[in-house]
Motif scaffolding. Structure first.
Motif, PDB file in Angstrom:
ATOM      1  N   LEU A  36       1.487  19.071  34.636  1.00  0.00           N
ATOM      2  CA  LEU A  36       1.558  19.980  34.218  1.00  0.00           C
ATOM      3  C   LEU A  36       2.936  21.047  34.440  1.00  0.00           C
ATOM      4  O   LEU A  36       3.373  22.119  33.839  1.00  0.00           O
ATOM      5  CB  LEU A  36       0.945  20.399  35.391  1.00  0.00           C
ATOM      6  N   ALA A  37       3.671  19.929  34.933  1.00  0.00           N
ATOM      7  CA  ALA A  37       4.994  20.740  34.857  1.00  0.00           C
ATOM      8  C   ALA A  37       5.602  20.781  33.630  1.00  0.00           C
ATOM      9  O   ALA A  37       6.782  21.395  33.244  1.00  0.00           O
ATOM     10  CB  ALA A  37       5.836  19.485  36.387  1.00  0.00           C
ATOM     11  N   MET A  38       5.459  19.537  32.700  1.00  0.00           N
ATOM     12  CA  MET A  38       6.210  19.827  31.516  1.00  0.00           C
ATOM     13  C   MET A  38       5.800  20.960  30.911  1.00  0.00           C
ATOM     14  O   MET A  38       6.358  21.372  29.932  1.00  0.00           O
ATOM     15  CB  MET A  38       5.762  18.226  30.603  1.00  0.00           C
ATOM     16  N   GLY A  39       4.358  21.415  31.294  1.00  0.00           N
ATOM     17  CA  GLY A  39       4.175  22.032  30.601  1.00  0.00           C
ATOM     18  C   GLY A  39       4.061  24.023  31.093  1.00  0.00           C
ATOM     19  O   GLY A  39       4.169  24.734  30.525  1.00  0.00           O
ATOM     20  N   VAL A  40       4.898  23.706  31.992  1.00  0.00           N
ATOM     21  CA  VAL A  40       5.225  24.576  32.531  1.00  0.00           C
ATOM     22  C   VAL A  40       6.069  25.477  32.029  1.00  0.00           C
ATOM     23  O   VAL A  40       6.980  26.247  31.776  1.00  0.00           O
ATOM     24  CB  VAL A  40       5.702  25.148  34.152  1.00  0.00           C
ATOM     25  N   LEU A  41       7.239  24.158  32.432  1.00  0.00           N
ATOM     26  CA  LEU A  41       8.669  24.390  31.071  1.00  0.00           C
ATOM     27  C   LEU A  41       8.928  24.307  29.811  1.00  0.00           C
ATOM     28  O   LEU A  41       9.220  24.795  29.395  1.00  0.00           O
ATOM     29  CB  LEU A  41       9.264  23.641  31.487  1.00  0.00           C
ATOM     30  N   LEU A  42       7.206  24.561  28.938  1.00  0.00           N
ATOM     31  CA  LEU A  42       7.373  25.213  27.300  1.00  0.00           C
ATOM     32  C   LEU A  42       7.849  26.298  26.960  1.00  0.00           C
ATOM     33  O   LEU A  42       8.256  25.885  25.682  1.00  0.00           O
ATOM     34  CB  LEU A  42       6.032  24.839  27.149  1.00  0.00           C
ATOM     35  N   PRO A  43       7.892  27.331  28.696  1.00  0.00           N
ATOM     36  CA  PRO A  43       8.438  28.605  27.798  1.00  0.00           C
ATOM     37  C   PRO A  43       9.779  28.450  27.650  1.00  0.00           C
ATOM     38  O   PRO A  43      10.198  29.592  27.040  1.00  0.00           O
ATOM     39  CB  PRO A  43       7.639  29.703  28.778  1.00  0.00           C
ATOM     40  N   VAL A  44      10.450  28.401  28.174  1.00  0.00           N
ATOM     41  CA  VAL A  44      11.246  27.961  28.484  1.00  0.00           C
ATOM     42  C   VAL A  44      11.777  27.324  27.420  1.00  0.00           C
ATOM     43  O   VAL A  44      13.753  27.838  26.833  1.00  0.00           O
ATOM     44  CB  VAL A  44      11.699  27.260  29.869  1.00  0.00           C
ATOM     45  N   LEU A  45      11.886  26.286  26.599  1.00  0.00           N
ATOM     46  CA  LEU A  45      11.622  25.378  25.538  1.00  0.00           C
ATOM     47  C   LEU A  45      11.806  26.816  24.725  1.00  0.00           C
ATOM     48  O   LEU A  45      12.482  26.588  23.872  1.00  0.00           O
ATOM     49  CB  LEU A  45      11.108  24.672  25.544  1.00  0.00           C
ATOM     50  N   GLU A  46      10.949  27.317  24.391  1.00  0.00           N
ATOM     51  CA  GLU A  46      10.382  27.988  23.099  1.00  0.00           C
ATOM     52  C   GLU A  46      11.237  29.240  23.105  1.00  0.00           C
ATOM     53  O   GLU A  46      11.834  29.408  22.007  1.00  0.00           O
ATOM     54  CB  GLU A  46       8.982  28.370  23.278  1.00  0.00           C
ATOM     55  N   GLU A  47      11.570  29.753  24.147  1.00  0.00           N
ATOM     56  CA  GLU A  47      12.450  31.263  24.831  1.00  0.00           C
ATOM     57  C   GLU A  47      13.740  30.943  24.372  1.00  0.00           C
ATOM     58  O   GLU A  47      14.170  31.720  24.189  1.00  0.00           O
ATOM     59  CB  GLU A  47      12.168  31.816  25.147  1.00  0.00           C
ATOM     60  N   LEU A  48      14.365  30.266  25.617  1.00  0.00           N
ATOM     61  CA  LEU A  48      15.460  29.511  25.640  1.00  0.00           C
ATOM     62  C   LEU A  48      16.328  28.721  24.867  1.00  0.00           C
ATOM     63  O   LEU A  48      17.848  29.126  24.790  1.00  0.00           O
ATOM     64  CB  LEU A  48      16.237  30.072  27.437  1.00  0.00           C
ATOM     65  N   GLY A  49      15.251  27.907  24.409  1.00  0.00           N
ATOM     66  CA  GLY A  49      16.384  26.488  23.836  1.00  0.00           C
ATOM     67  C   GLY A  49      16.500  25.135  24.893  1.00  0.00           C
ATOM     68  O   GLY A  49      15.748  25.506  26.007  1.00  0.00           O
ATOM     69  N   PRO A  50      16.751  23.985  23.837  1.00  0.00           N
ATOM     70  CA  PRO A  50      17.201  23.083  23.773  1.00  0.00           C
ATOM     71  C   PRO A  50      17.526  22.748  25.471  1.00  0.00           C
ATOM     72  O   PRO A  50      17.841  22.172  26.630  1.00  0.00           O
ATOM     73  CB  PRO A  50      16.893  21.884  23.685  1.00  0.00           C
TER      74      PRO A  50
END
Length: 171
Positions: A36-50
């Motif tokens: 669940l914590a990995m899923g929560v941080l997906l928007p950070v990856l998608e919006e702001l990059g790796p």
């Protein structure tokens, strides 16, 4: 204009830490909370990059190690939480069998390193050391199945994020 990305990272990182802390409180959530914590941080990856996602992952990992009541939950996130950053590179591999093998190799390496560390250095879950080898192999195979299901879930969550974003932007 830097306030919005910083706020997004901060709020989602705080939510990920809360989920990891709940993983130690709710019985049986040792593996659910890191997913669940990995899923929560997906928007950070998608919006702001790796780079921003890696920074958020590092912050969540450190805070989880300091605050989570169950150390195993924090260690599972530490060893597997970086996978969403690697996932697009594996998804870009040319053939499906190669992608599946790469995912299984990543999961097996992380799991063996994690539980090797836990068993040898910390003396936790010593029952696994005394069990027969095929029991441990079955646990690793089950872990790989769960990891492949997690990868599929992360892919679907990413596509839902893109769909919702497009729907919101092109009204």
């Amino acid at each position: 204009m830097r306030a919005r990305p910083l706020a997004l990272c901060g709020v989602l990182a705080a939510l990920a830490v809360v989920l990891l802390c709940l993983g130690g409180v709710i019985p049986g959530a040792v593996f659910c909370a890191p997913i669940l914590a990995m899923g929560v941080l997906l928007p950070v990856l998608e919006e702001l990059g790796p780079k921003a996602a890696g920074t958020a992952y590092a912050a969540v990992s450190i805070l989880a190690l300091l605050l989570a009541p169950d150390r195993e939950t924090a260690f599972v996130y530490l060893f597997f939480g970086w996978y969403p950053i690697l996932r697009p590179k594996i998804a870009a591999l040319p053939s499906r069998p190669l992608r599946v093998l790469a995912r299984i190799a990543v999961c097996s390496a992380a799991a063996l390193l994690l539980y090797g560390l836990v068993l040898r250095l910390m003396g936790l879950t010593a029952d696994l050391l005394d069990s027969v080898w095929y029991f441990n192999a079955a646990l690793l195979a089950a872990g790989n199945v769960v990891f492949l299901l997690t990868d599929s879930t992360l892919a679907r969550l990413t596509s839902i994020w893109h769909w919702k974003l497009k729907k919101y932007l092109y009204r």
